[in-house]
Design a protein around this motif. Structure first.
Motif, mmCIF file in Angstrom:
data_model
loop_
_atom_site.group_PDB
_atom_site.id
_atom_site.type_symbol
_atom_site.label_atom_id
_atom_site.label_comp_id
_atom_site.label_asym_id
_atom_site.label_seq_id
_atom_site.Cartn_x
_atom_site.Cartn_y
_atom_site.Cartn_z
ATOM 1 N N PHE A 88 -2.567 0.271 -2.445
ATOM 2 C CA PHE A 88 -1.070 -0.347 -2.441
ATOM 3 C C PHE A 88 -0.274 0.074 -1.266
ATOM 4 C CE2 PHE A 88 -0.380 0.056 -7.421
ATOM 5 C CZ PHE A 88 -1.242 -1.315 -7.457
ATOM 6 N N SER A 89 -0.445 1.328 -0.634
ATOM 7 C CA SER A 89 0.162 1.844 0.314
ATOM 8 C C SER A 89 -0.344 1.061 1.759
ATOM 9 C CB SER A 89 0.058 3.345 0.453
ATOM 10 O OG SER A 89 -1.317 3.646 0.814
ATOM 11 N N THR A 90 -1.723 0.921 1.546
ATOM 12 C CA THR A 90 -2.350 0.193 2.821
ATOM 13 C C THR A 90 -1.770 -1.350 2.819
ATOM 14 O OG1 THR A 90 -4.389 1.682 2.811
ATOM 15 C CG2 THR A 90 -4.541 -0.441 3.962
ATOM 16 N N LEU A 91 -1.720 -2.080 1.841
ATOM 17 C CA LEU A 91 -1.127 -3.279 1.647
ATOM 18 C C LEU A 91 0.196 -3.416 2.040
ATOM 19 C CD1 LEU A 91 -2.788 -4.517 -1.951
ATOM 20 C CD2 LEU A 91 -3.278 -5.291 0.352
ATOM 21 N N ILE A 92 1.028 -2.584 1.668
ATOM 22 C CA ILE A 92 2.479 -2.250 2.033
ATOM 23 C C ILE A 92 2.526 -2.158 3.456
ATOM 24 C CG2 ILE A 92 4.512 -0.995 1.676
ATOM 25 C CD1 ILE A 92 3.788 -0.826 -1.234
ATOM 26 N N GLY A 93 1.643 -1.192 4.061
ATOM 27 C CA GLY A 93 1.715 -0.903 5.521
ATOM 28 C C GLY A 93 1.373 -2.115 6.159
ATOM 29 N N LEU A 94 0.237 -2.913 5.803
ATOM 30 C CA LEU A 94 -0.217 -3.825 6.706
ATOM 31 C C LEU A 94 0.649 -5.052 6.608
ATOM 32 C CD1 LEU A 94 -4.038 -4.140 5.615
ATOM 33 C CD2 LEU A 94 -2.889 -3.223 7.857
ATOM 34 N N ALA A 95 1.557 -5.250 5.278
ATOM 35 C CA ALA A 95 2.501 -6.382 5.240
ATOM 36 C C ALA A 95 3.749 -5.920 5.881
ATOM 37 C CB ALA A 95 2.781 -6.412 3.689
ATOM 38 N N TRP A 96 4.018 -4.798 6.121
ATOM 39 C CA TRP A 96 5.406 -4.388 6.878
ATOM 40 C C TRP A 96 4.919 -4.629 8.272
ATOM 41 C CZ3 TRP A 96 9.652 -2.939 4.747
ATOM 42 C CH2 TRP A 96 10.567 -2.316 5.859
ATOM 43 N N GLN A 97 3.746 -4.525 8.971
ATOM 44 C CA GLN A 97 3.301 -4.587 10.257
ATOM 45 C C GLN A 97 2.974 -6.204 10.476
ATOM 46 O OE1 GLN A 97 3.246 -2.600 12.938
ATOM 47 N NE2 GLN A 97 4.372 -1.083 11.648
ATOM 48 N N PRO A 153 0.553 -11.414 4.566
ATOM 49 C CA PRO A 153 1.750 -11.929 3.559
ATOM 50 C C PRO A 153 2.229 -10.936 2.594
ATOM 51 C CG PRO A 153 -0.226 -13.024 3.217
ATOM 52 C CD PRO A 153 -0.594 -12.233 4.083
ATOM 53 N N TRP A 154 3.504 -10.978 2.286
ATOM 54 C CA TRP A 154 3.780 -10.206 1.151
ATOM 55 C C TRP A 154 3.483 -10.748 -0.192
ATOM 56 C CZ3 TRP A 154 5.599 -5.496 1.240
ATOM 57 C CH2 TRP A 154 6.126 -5.193 2.416
ATOM 58 N N TRP A 155 3.314 -12.293 -0.217
ATOM 59 C CA TRP A 155 2.925 -12.595 -1.721
ATOM 60 C C TRP A 155 1.581 -11.968 -2.005
ATOM 61 C CZ3 TRP A 155 -1.845 -14.780 -1.900
ATOM 62 C CH2 TRP A 155 -2.471 -15.375 -0.838
ATOM 63 N N LEU A 156 0.692 -11.821 -0.976
ATOM 64 C CA LEU A 156 -0.622 -11.211 -1.560
ATOM 65 C C LEU A 156 -0.430 -9.713 -1.911
ATOM 66 C CD1 LEU A 156 -3.837 -11.406 -1.534
ATOM 67 C CD2 LEU A 156 -3.894 -10.505 0.760
ATOM 68 N N VAL A 157 0.272 -8.995 -1.350
ATOM 69 C CA VAL A 157 0.757 -7.627 -1.914
ATOM 70 C C VAL A 157 1.082 -7.748 -3.237
ATOM 71 C CG1 VAL A 157 2.151 -5.580 -1.682
ATOM 72 C CG2 VAL A 157 1.400 -6.844 0.383
ATOM 73 N N ILE A 158 2.090 -8.717 -3.560
ATOM 74 C CA ILE A 158 2.976 -8.757 -4.977
ATOM 75 C C ILE A 158 1.723 -9.278 -5.693
ATOM 76 C CG2 ILE A 158 4.322 -10.296 -6.275
ATOM 77 C CD1 ILE A 158 6.212 -10.417 -3.828
ATOM 78 N N VAL A 159 0.689 -10.366 -5.730
ATOM 79 C CA VAL A 159 -0.089 -10.473 -6.552
ATOM 80 C C VAL A 159 -1.061 -9.444 -6.997
ATOM 81 C CG1 VAL A 159 -2.385 -11.885 -6.614
ATOM 82 C CG2 VAL A 159 -0.443 -13.061 -5.582
#
Length: 200
Positions: free
Chosen positions: A79-88, A92-98
């Motif tokens: 989760f934290s890695t996904l959020i960090g990569l999306a933040w940078q 895309p945020w949709w992949l994080v949400i999925v």
């Protein structure tokens, strides 16, 4: 596999704690655009995830704490890695949400099962494969930022693994949902049986 021990301090558990500590380190390196060091941290974290499982099985160090700690750290790491990569803007945020939505669904199913007197469902092999794919996808995506010359090769591989991992993540989630529905019906059937008998 041997018996599950109640030990707290084991090598696999120590490695899980190391992964937990490395999460804020990775996010700080990513936020300061130190992509080479961030790549090193995420590779080390991914490797320790596989090593601690092997050590636990090979040297009979499977513990109840480890069974709870290891998947929890895995989820937090992803989760934290996904959020960090999306933040940078690497993802895309949709992949994080999925991906996050699937685990939120599992938490809800866990609460439902607990209310019916059941423990957590055993981990399905599809869930393990999905986690494996995501743990490889994330460092592969960081690789393209650490070494831009490799991005043309690493980005397609990283995206393929990320999308495949997300798909398998939800596939396993559907399997868990079906199993949860099956278990929830069992007490109702058992409760209904005596009333049917009395009515005859």
């Amino acid at each position: 596999m041997g018996t599950v021990s109640t030990r707290v301090v084991t090598i696999p558990n120590v490695l899980s704690v190391v992964r937990l500590v490395l999460i804020p380190v990775f996010l700080w390196l990513l936020g300061t655009s130190q992509f080479g060091w961030a790549l090193l941290v995420i590779v080390v974290s991914s490797l320790t995830d596989f090593v601690d499982g092997w050590i636990a099985r090979r040297f009979d160090q499977v513990s109840r704490v480890g069974q709870l700690l290891d998947p929890a750290v895995d989820r937090l790491f992803i989760f934290s890695t996904l959020i960090g990569l999306a933040w940078q803007h690497f993802l895309p945020w949709w992949l994080v949400i999925v991906i996050v939505l699937r685990d939120v669904t599992l938490v809800v199913m866990g609460i439902v099962l607990a209310n019916f007197g059941y423990g957590p469902l055993p981990v399905h092999h599809l869930g393990k494969v999905a986690t494996f794919a995501l743990l490889f996808a994330l460092p592969t995506l960081v690789l393209g930022r650490a070494f831009p010359d490799l991005a043309a090769y690493s980005d397609p591989v990283g995206w393929a693994l990320a999308l495949w991992g997300a798909f398998l993540y939800w596939w396993a989630g559907v399997i868990y949902l079906v199993e949860t529905a099956r278990l929830v019906r069992i007490p109702r059937v058992a409760d209904a049986a005596p009333s049917d008998t009395l009515g005859d």
